[in-house]
Design a protein around this motif. Structure first.
Motif, PDB file in Angstrom:
ATOM      1  N   THR A   1      -9.005   0.201   1.371  1.00 49.93           N
ATOM      2  CA  THR A   1      -8.103  -0.942   1.599  1.00 49.93           C
ATOM      3  C   THR A   1      -7.320  -0.749   2.895  1.00 49.93           C
ATOM      4  OG1 THR A   1      -7.843  -1.099  -0.788  1.00 49.93           O
ATOM      5  CG2 THR A   1      -6.285  -2.340   0.523  1.00 49.93           C
TER       6      THR A   1
ATOM      7  N   LEU B   1       0.832  -1.209   0.000  1.00 48.76           N
ATOM      8  CA  LEU B   1       0.000   0.000   0.000  1.00 48.76           C
ATOM      9  C   LEU B   1       0.871   1.265   0.000  1.00 48.76           C
ATOM     10  CD1 LEU B   1      -2.985   0.498  -0.153  1.00 48.76           C
ATOM     11  CD2 LEU B   1      -3.119   0.469   2.323  1.00 48.76           C
TER      12      LEU B   1
ATOM     13  N   LEU C   1      -3.361  16.983  -5.593  1.00 47.78           N
ATOM     14  CA  LEU C   1      -3.480  15.527  -5.749  1.00 47.78           C
ATOM     15  C   LEU C   1      -2.304  14.826  -5.070  1.00 47.78           C
ATOM     16  CD1 LEU C   1      -4.554  15.111  -9.509  1.00 47.78           C
ATOM     17  CD2 LEU C   1      -6.008  15.317  -7.503  1.00 47.78           C
TER      18      LEU C   1
ATOM     19  N   ILE D   1       2.072   1.738  -3.438  1.00 47.84           N
ATOM     20  CA  ILE D   1       0.947   2.254  -4.230  1.00 47.84           C
ATOM     21  C   ILE D   1       0.821   3.766  -4.030  1.00 47.84           C
ATOM     22  CG2 ILE D   1      -1.593   2.287  -4.265  1.00 47.84           C
ATOM     23  CD1 ILE D   1      -1.424  -0.811  -3.919  1.00 47.84           C
TER      24      ILE D   1
ATOM     25  N   VAL E   1      -9.268   5.891  -7.357  1.00 51.74           N
ATOM     26  CA  VAL E   1      -8.135   5.105  -6.838  1.00 51.74           C
ATOM     27  C   VAL E   1      -7.842   5.502  -5.385  1.00 51.74           C
ATOM     28  CG1 VAL E   1      -5.669   4.636  -7.086  1.00 51.74           C
ATOM     29  CG2 VAL E   1      -7.098   4.750  -9.102  1.00 51.74           C
ATOM     30  N   LEU E   2      -7.885   6.807  -5.093  1.00 57.13           N
ATOM     31  CA  LEU E   2      -7.585   7.263  -3.727  1.00 57.13           C
ATOM     32  C   LEU E   2      -8.608   6.707  -2.732  1.00 57.13           C
ATOM     33  CD1 LEU E   2      -5.495   9.083  -2.246  1.00 57.13           C
ATOM     34  CD2 LEU E   2      -7.230  10.859  -2.262  1.00 57.13           C
TER      35      LEU E   2
ATOM     36  N   ILE F   1       5.695   4.939 -15.197  1.00 54.19           N
ATOM     37  CA  ILE F   1       4.591   4.078 -15.655  1.00 54.19           C
ATOM     38  C   ILE F   1       5.087   2.633 -15.796  1.00 54.19           C
ATOM     39  CG2 ILE F   1       2.970   3.621 -17.546  1.00 54.19           C
ATOM     40  CD1 ILE F   1       2.785   6.631 -18.007  1.00 54.19           C
TER      41      ILE F   1
ATOM     42  N   VAL G   1       2.383  -4.348 -11.081  1.00 54.14           N
ATOM     43  CA  VAL G   1       1.146  -5.103 -11.360  1.00 54.14           C
ATOM     44  C   VAL G   1       1.507  -6.579 -11.504  1.00 54.14           C
ATOM     45  CG1 VAL G   1      -0.749  -5.462 -12.994  1.00 54.14           C
ATOM     46  CG2 VAL G   1       0.034  -3.140 -12.515  1.00 54.14           C
TER      47      VAL G   1
ATOM     48  N   VAL H   1      -2.207  10.279   2.780  1.00 56.14           N
ATOM     49  CA  VAL H   1      -2.677   8.890   2.960  1.00 56.14           C
ATOM     50  C   VAL H   1      -1.470   7.960   3.137  1.00 56.14           C
ATOM     51  CG1 VAL H   1      -3.949   6.974   1.904  1.00 56.14           C
ATOM     52  CG2 VAL H   1      -4.819   9.291   1.694  1.00 56.14           C
TER      53      VAL H   1
ATOM     54  N   ALA I   1      -8.494  12.116 -15.793  1.00 53.76           N
ATOM     55  CA  ALA I   1      -7.403  11.752 -14.882  1.00 53.76           C
ATOM     56  C   ALA I   1      -7.791  12.090 -13.433  1.00 53.76           C
ATOM     57  CB  ALA I   1      -6.121  12.481 -15.272  1.00 53.76           C
ATOM     58  N   TYR I   2      -8.432  13.244 -13.232  1.00 50.77           N
ATOM     59  CA  TYR I   2      -8.887  13.635 -11.892  1.00 50.77           C
ATOM     60  C   TYR I   2      -9.884  12.611 -11.352  1.00 50.77           C
ATOM     61  CZ  TYR I   2      -6.960  18.387 -11.641  1.00 50.77           C
ATOM     62  OH  TYR I   2      -6.135  19.470 -11.537  1.00 50.77           O
TER      63      TYR I   2
ATOM     64  N   CYS J   1      -7.894   3.123  -2.177  1.00 53.50           N
ATOM     65  CA  CYS J   1      -6.706   2.952  -1.318  1.00 53.50           C
ATOM     66  C   CYS J   1      -7.072   3.162   0.148  1.00 53.50           C
ATOM     67  CB  CYS J   1      -5.612   3.949  -1.710  1.00 53.50           C
ATOM     68  SG  CYS J   1      -4.802   3.548  -3.242  1.00 53.50           S
ATOM     69  N   VAL J   2      -7.861   4.214   0.420  1.00 54.09           N
ATOM     70  CA  VAL J   2      -8.261   4.490   1.814  1.00 54.09           C
ATOM     71  C   VAL J   2      -9.113   3.333   2.342  1.00 54.09           C
ATOM     72  CG1 VAL J   2      -9.610   6.046   3.285  1.00 54.09           C
ATOM     73  CG2 VAL J   2      -8.081   6.998   1.565  1.00 54.09           C
TER      74      VAL J   2
ATOM     75  N   PHE K   1      -8.181   9.405 -10.483  1.00 48.80           N
ATOM     76  CA  PHE K   1      -7.382   9.602  -9.269  1.00 48.80           C
ATOM     77  C   PHE K   1      -8.288   9.508  -8.033  1.00 48.80           C
ATOM     78  CE2 PHE K   1      -5.507  11.980  -5.832  1.00 48.80           C
ATOM     79  CZ  PHE K   1      -4.160  11.689  -5.900  1.00 48.80           C
TER      80      PHE K   1
ATOM     81  N   LEU L   1       1.005   6.723  -6.717  1.00 47.68           N
ATOM     82  CA  LEU L   1      -0.104   7.682  -6.878  1.00 47.68           C
ATOM     83  C   LEU L   1       0.394   9.125  -6.755  1.00 47.68           C
ATOM     84  CD1 LEU L   1      -3.115   7.393  -7.433  1.00 47.68           C
ATOM     85  CD2 LEU L   1      -3.550   7.509  -4.992  1.00 47.68           C
TER      86      LEU L   1
ATOM     87  N   LEU M   1      -5.164  -2.219  -7.737  1.00 44.49           N
ATOM     88  CA  LEU M   1      -4.819  -0.821  -7.439  1.00 44.49           C
ATOM     89  C   LEU M   1      -3.634  -0.351  -8.291  1.00 44.49           C
ATOM     90  CD1 LEU M   1      -5.257  -0.670  -3.556  1.00 44.49           C
ATOM     91  CD2 LEU M   1      -6.591   0.547  -5.257  1.00 44.49           C
ATOM     92  N   PHE M   2      -2.586  -1.213  -8.397  1.00 47.81           N
ATOM     93  CA  PHE M   2      -1.432  -0.851  -9.235  1.00 47.81           C
ATOM     94  C   PHE M   2      -1.882  -0.656 -10.693  1.00 47.81           C
ATOM     95  CE2 PHE M   2       1.688  -2.571  -6.012  1.00 47.81           C
ATOM     96  CZ  PHE M   2       2.444  -1.412  -5.929  1.00 47.81           C
ATOM     97  N   LEU M   3      -2.750  -1.557 -11.159  1.00 52.82           N
ATOM     98  CA  LEU M   3      -3.236  -1.466 -12.543  1.00 52.82           C
ATOM     99  C   LEU M   3      -4.018  -0.164 -12.748  1.00 52.82           C
ATOM    100  CD1 LEU M   3      -3.456  -2.933 -15.265  1.00 52.82           C
ATOM    101  CD2 LEU M   3      -5.523  -4.025 -14.434  1.00 52.82           C
TER     102      LEU M   3
ATOM    103  N   THR N   1       2.932  -8.091  -8.105  1.00 57.52           N
ATOM    104  CA  THR N   1       1.889  -8.310  -7.086  1.00 57.52           C
ATOM    105  C   THR N   1       0.978  -9.470  -7.473  1.00 57.52           C
ATOM    106  OG1 THR N   1       1.954  -5.932  -6.769  1.00 57.52           O
ATOM    107  CG2 THR N   1       0.205  -7.092  -5.643  1.00 57.52           C
TER     108      THR N   1
ATOM    109  N   PHE O   1      -4.412  -5.412  -4.406  1.00 58.21           N
ATOM    110  CA  PHE O   1      -3.235  -4.577  -4.663  1.00 58.21           C
ATOM    111  C   PHE O   1      -2.861  -4.587  -6.151  1.00 58.21           C
ATOM    112  CE2 PHE O   1      -2.972  -5.895  -0.218  1.00 58.21           C
ATOM    113  CZ  PHE O   1      -2.974  -4.647   0.373  1.00 58.21           C
TER     114      PHE O   1
ATOM    115  N   THR P   1      -4.377   5.449 -14.700  1.00 59.96           N
ATOM    116  CA  THR P   1      -4.529   6.882 -14.370  1.00 59.96           C
ATOM    117  C   THR P   1      -3.338   7.683 -14.909  1.00 59.96           C
ATOM    118  OG1 THR P   1      -5.657   6.202 -12.354  1.00 59.96           O
ATOM    119  CG2 THR P   1      -4.963   8.496 -12.470  1.00 59.96           C
TER     120      THR P   1
ATOM    121  N   THR Q   1       5.359   1.030 -12.376  1.00 62.76           N
ATOM    122  CA  THR Q   1       4.026   0.727 -11.837  1.00 62.76           C
ATOM    123  C   THR Q   1       3.471  -0.522 -12.518  1.00 62.76           C
ATOM    124  OG1 THR Q   1       3.719   3.101 -11.527  1.00 62.76           O
ATOM    125  CG2 THR Q   1       1.755   1.738 -11.328  1.00 62.76           C
TER     126      THR Q   1
ATOM    127  N   ILE R   1      -3.693   2.602 -11.089  1.00 60.59           N
ATOM    128  CA  ILE R   1      -2.776   3.759 -11.071  1.00 60.59           C
ATOM    129  C   ILE R   1      -2.048   3.882 -12.406  1.00 60.59           C
ATOM    130  CG2 ILE R   1      -0.718   4.749  -9.989  1.00 60.59           C
ATOM    131  CD1 ILE R   1      -1.661   3.505  -7.378  1.00 60.59           C
ATOM    132  N   ALA R   2      -1.611   2.734 -12.961  1.00 64.87           N
ATOM    133  CA  ALA R   2      -0.932   2.771 -14.270  1.00 64.87           C
ATOM    134  C   ALA R   2      -1.865   3.378 -15.323  1.00 64.87           C
ATOM    135  CB  ALA R   2      -0.496   1.362 -14.664  1.00 64.87           C
TER     136      ALA R   2
END
Lengths: 182, 52
Positions: free
Chosen positions: B39, A41, A68, A44, B32-33, A151, A158, A75, B25-26, B36-37, B29, A48, B6-8, A161, B3, B13, A154, B10-11
């Motif tokens: 999780t 996490l 952002l 991650i 995803v955020l 990228i 994937v 977090v 993109a926003y 993440c919270v 994001f 992010l 989540l990685f996928l 993981t 996980f 995004t 990341t 983010i890639a």
């Protein structure tokens, strides 16, 4: 700080984040230490964190892009604080190998706090947000390489993981790659 | 599994932030955020195995 300098700083930030993700990967592959769920996490959240700089390079610096990254860093700091507190009891050896006396999650906490401070400092320079008389310059090769690195790393996470956890919930204390088990 | 997803996400995004629109993109994001919270809260509510 001019918009051009701000973009150069964002490119540098992407290289730092790519180095962090690559370092975590190197520890996983060279030391054979599989990342725990909270470790994943934190990775991650570092990934992010890179979305803000990518937007700054592509569309020019804006406060919302920095926001952002700030959200991701807050977090991330919460996650690493949780892991530090899990191992704070006297006699607890911690999770994984220590690097220069600190475990990776402690370094991650320091990294996220540094990111919050640096992002706040960069936000102090209002001139970067002024509209330039000319159009926003197209990103150069160095910026392209930085974005590709982040990228790519990341995407590599994937695959890693997926190998580690398989198609179920990740183990709390993983020792083998689930998909490579015989 | 969560996980990997989540990685996928983010890639994707990042790719949208680089090649696509800012608003998409926003939105990605934000999704995803929140994931993440969620999780993190799932793991943060596990019982701690303390021995004192």
């Amino acid at each position: 700080m001019t918009p051009t300098r701000a973009i150069a700083l964002n490119v540098l930030a992407l290289y730092v984040l790519a180095a962090l993700l690559a370092g975590a990967f190197a520890a996983q592959l060279l030391l054979g230490e599989l990342p725990c769920p909270l470790c994943l996490l934190q990775r991650i959240m570092f990934a992010l964190l890179a979305v803000g700089p990518i937007l700054n390079i592509r569309f020019g610096p804006r406060p919302s892009h920095y926001a952002l990254s700030l959200l991701a860093a807050v977090v991330g700091a919460s996650v690493s604080t949780r892991q530090v507190l899990l191992h704070i009891m006297p006699g607890d050896a911690g999770y994984g190998t220590a690097l220069f006396g600190y475990h990776y999650y402690t370094w991650a906490l320091i990294g996220f706090i540094a990111a919050i401070v640096l992002l706040s400092l960069v936000l102090l320079f209002d001139r970067q947000f002024e509209k330039a008389p000319t159009a926003h310059p197209t990103p150069g090769v160095i910026a392209h390489v930085a974005v590709c690195f982040v990228i790519g790393l990341t995407a590599a996470n994937v695959a890693s993981t997926l190998l580690e956890c398989g198609f179920k919930a990740c183990a709390d204390d993983p020792v083998v790659y689930e998909l490579l088990k015989r | 599994m969560e996980f990997t997803a989540l990685f996928l996400a983010i890639a994707i995004t990042m790719l949208v932030a680089w090649y696509g629109s800012r608003s998409l993109a926003y939105s990605l994001f934000a999704v995803v955020l929140i994931a993440c919270v969620a999780t993190f809260l799932h793991h943060a509510t596990d019982a701690l195995k303390l021995s004192f």
